[in-house]
Scaffold this motif. Structure first.
Motif: not given
Length: 176
Positions: A51-60
């Motif tokens: 989730p941290k990586a997804m947040a940095k990649s601007h995933f919903p």
């Protein structure tokens, strides 16, 4: 479905099949490899890493929550399936496996138990202040020397696999 629409026949060794089935098997294997690699990645980087990586990649945010909750509570569904399979085997007189005629009722019962369990989990999360945002404790992820070394080592391994003939080297190692 490619097996239905693609009827071009092809021979693979001594087996005659269609390109539709070949593409279906290829996509199924790719999907299994992807699910396995995500599972391994989650085991390596921990519960909060993806989730941290997804947040940095601007995933919903909804997608981040979905991945984290599926990973976190997959074992709950697996335990329910194990209990259901044990109950089925005890009621069926020691028959191994689940008979095809019972697959529907087994799957339906598992779905209902999983929904009930997930409802109680969701209520417990709301009681503890869950608002829909997953808050992950820890650093946002600064790059360290060990991260760089890990990356460089794996690039070297993949480059070695790509450019060296592993079959010949293994044969020489075992004297073949």
């Amino acid at each position: 479905w490619n097996p239905v629409f693609e009827k071009t026949s092809v021979m693979i060794g001594s087996v005659n099949t269609t390109l539709g089935w070949l593409s279906f098997i290829t996509l199924t294997v790719k999907a299994l490899i992807m699910v396995g690699s995500v599972s391994v990645m989650m085991q390596i980087i921990g519960e909060g890493g993806l989730p941290k990586a997804m947040a940095k990649s601007h995933f919903p945010v909804a997608l981040q929550n979905m991945f984290l909750l599926i990973y976190r509570y997959l074992h709950v569904t697996m335990q329910e399936a194990k209990r259901s399979a044990l109950a089925y085997s005890l009621r069926s007189g020691g028959v191994r496996g689940i008979r095809p005629k019972d697959w529907g009722s087994f799957g339906g019962g598992l779905l209902l138990r999983s929904l009930k369990k997930s409802s109680s989990i969701q209520k417990a999360m709301v009681c503890r202040g869950y608002t829909g945002d997953i808050v992950i404790a820890g650093d946002a992820g600064k790059l360290s020397l060990t991260d760089v070394l890990f990356f460089v080592c794996w690039i070297a391994v993949f480059a070695g696999i790509r450019f060296l003939n592993i079959g010949v080297l293994t044969g020489r190692l075992f004297g073949l």
